[in-house]
Design a protein around this motif. Sequence first.
Motif, PDB file in Angstrom:
ATOM      1  N   ALA A   1       0.829  -1.209   0.000  1.00 47.31           N
ATOM      2  CA  ALA A   1       0.000   0.000   0.000  1.00 47.31           C
ATOM      3  C   ALA A   1       0.860   1.255   0.000  1.00 47.31           C
ATOM      4  O   ALA A   1       0.565   2.231  -0.710  1.00 47.31           O
ATOM      5  N   ALA A   2       1.941   1.248   0.780  1.00 44.25           N
ATOM      6  CA  ALA A   2       2.833   2.410   0.806  1.00 44.25           C
ATOM      7  C   ALA A   2       3.481   2.622  -0.555  1.00 44.25           C
ATOM      8  O   ALA A   2       3.580   3.758  -1.053  1.00 44.25           O
ATOM      9  N   ALA A   3       3.903   1.525  -1.197  1.00 48.97           N
ATOM     10  CA  ALA A   3       4.509   1.639  -2.521  1.00 48.97           C
ATOM     11  C   ALA A   3       3.486   2.120  -3.551  1.00 48.97           C
ATOM     12  O   ALA A   3       3.804   2.940  -4.421  1.00 48.97           O
ATOM     13  N   ALA A   4       2.245   1.626  -3.453  1.00 51.07           N
ATOM     14  CA  ALA A   4       1.203   2.069  -4.385  1.00 51.07           C
ATOM     15  C   ALA A   4       0.926   3.562  -4.218  1.00 51.07           C
ATOM     16  O   ALA A   4       0.671   4.273  -5.205  1.00 51.07           O
ATOM     17  N   ALA A   5       0.981   4.053  -2.977  1.00 51.30           N
ATOM     18  CA  ALA A   5       0.785   5.489  -2.741  1.00 51.30           C
ATOM     19  C   ALA A   5       1.897   6.303  -3.394  1.00 51.30           C
ATOM     20  O   ALA A   5       1.642   7.373  -3.965  1.00 51.30           O
ATOM     21  N   VAL A   6       3.132   5.810  -3.339  1.00 48.45           N
ATOM     22  CA  VAL A   6       4.244   6.517  -3.973  1.00 48.45           C
ATOM     23  C   VAL A   6       4.086   6.500  -5.492  1.00 48.45           C
ATOM     24  O   VAL A   6       4.343   7.504  -6.174  1.00 48.45           O
ATOM     25  N   VAL A   7       3.656   5.365  -6.039  1.00 47.34           N
ATOM     26  CA  VAL A   7       3.411   5.302  -7.481  1.00 47.34           C
ATOM     27  C   VAL A   7       2.325   6.307  -7.873  1.00 47.34           C
ATOM     28  O   VAL A   7       2.454   7.034  -8.874  1.00 47.34           O
ATOM     29  N   GLY A   8       1.254   6.372  -7.092  1.00 46.25           N
ATOM     30  CA  GLY A   8       0.207   7.350  -7.367  1.00 46.25           C
ATOM     31  C   GLY A   8       0.713   8.772  -7.277  1.00 46.25           C
ATOM     32  O   GLY A   8       0.324   9.642  -8.074  1.00 46.25           O
ATOM     33  N   ALA A   9       1.593   9.021  -6.310  1.00 43.61           N
ATOM     34  CA  ALA A   9       2.171  10.361  -6.179  1.00 43.61           C
ATOM     35  C   ALA A   9       3.019  10.709  -7.400  1.00 43.61           C
ATOM     36  O   ALA A   9       2.984  11.844  -7.902  1.00 43.61           O
ATOM     37  N   GLY A  10       3.790   9.744  -7.887  1.00 37.29           N
ATOM     38  CA  GLY A  10       4.572   9.991  -9.097  1.00 37.29           C
ATOM     39  C   GLY A  10       3.686  10.283 -10.287  1.00 37.29           C
ATOM     40  O   GLY A  10       3.957  11.190 -11.082  1.00 37.29           O
ATOM     41  N   GLN A  11       2.603   9.528 -10.406  1.00 41.56           N
ATOM     42  CA  GLN A  11       1.648   9.759 -11.482  1.00 41.56           C
ATOM     43  C   GLN A  11       1.028  11.153 -11.363  1.00 41.56           C
ATOM     44  O   GLN A  11       0.902  11.885 -12.350  1.00 41.56           O
TER      45      GLN A  11
END
Length: 424
Positions: free
Chosen positions: A117-127
């Motif tokens: 979940a933390a990694a998915a949040a970072v991916v979303g932030a990059g997007q």
Amino acid sequence: MAAPSAPPIVPPPAEQPSLLRDTAFLRLWCGTTASGLATWALPFVLGLAVLDRSLGATGLGVLLAARTAGFLAAVPVGGVLADRHSRRAVVFWSGAAAAAATPLIATGQGRSMLLMAAAAAVVGAGQGACRPAYQALTAEVVDAARRRQANAATSLSVRVTTLLAPGLTAALATVLSTRTLLLLTALLWLVSATVPPRGRHRTPPAPERESVLAEFAQGVREARRHPWFLAGLAALTTVIATGYSATGVLLPLISRDRYDTEAVLTAAMTAYTAGALAGAALLARRSPRNQGWAALAGLACYGLAPLSLLLPVPALVVAGAYALAGLGIELFNVPWFTAIQREVDPRLLARVSSLDFLLSYGLAPLGLALIAPALDGFGPTGVLGACAVLCFLAPAAAALAPTARHFSREAPRPPANGGGPRPG
């Protein structure tokens, strides 16, 4: 008597070089396409993980929610940073962050939902951070006369990938694990980070800088200077939060329950993408004279999608309605992005673009959350009817706003030959 002097010879305007021969644009296009494909790929690959039982449905919901939260948090910050610093640098760091975080989703699979979940949040932030930066970088790399074609070419690439990528990814899933597919997604983010060219942005002196919140407020004030933007954004947000949400939930159910086949769902989504491809290709060559009104009319076409689901019409009618909806959405998207790049103060362009993404995409989850209780209270017919009406009325109301006719504060001058499409 002196002979009359000959009229001055006016040389014809220099022909614009093709975008296909513009190395800077091609690099920008490749980066944008990689970013769009990586954005699409993550939920699809995670869906494949649900199918092979390496991820549960609840876990999928948690990861998609975390990605959405990261996106919404990063969009306004990314807009401010892209105006404060080099747009190219923001594209790099946002893509690099997403590229670094994506393998952690694969690492946590079956081990740690918290890590995923933390990694998915970072991916979303990059997007989220790269979206406004890419919009502003396009205005730096491509001259004003060719931005419509550039935006149309980008839309074409996005639609082609969404049309072809599901089949390709499903085929790869037969020989590769979902972890490997996630790593391929990380490579796409790496392409997005490293390939785009440098722009012409100049960082303002440090004493001019304020807090992120204060600088984002400057972007909001700039947006308020353009009535067409506020009206168009309100219409776009309404269509996404109602029409997109309702059809996204109800089309699979109606395909299953009314037509007793998944083929209607597949045909409708394929027709939508094909219509969008046709719209982007059309706008790459021609621009309507009253482009604001034409764009809003195209946006209103999405109302045909929920309307087609109201009654037990033949499946071909549903596919046709979705094709027109896809055509219309690109008739809106390309002039919309081009107008923002043309009309907004270049120093504030990324912030205004971030406001666009924040509202149009940010309220979509709220619309999805309200669909279930609305279905319980009013039933599918009531929900689809209301959403269709809103999809028609919101763009019509936006068309009445000052400056909406041309998506410009100034009416365009007529072309020199007295006819033909309006340039740019």
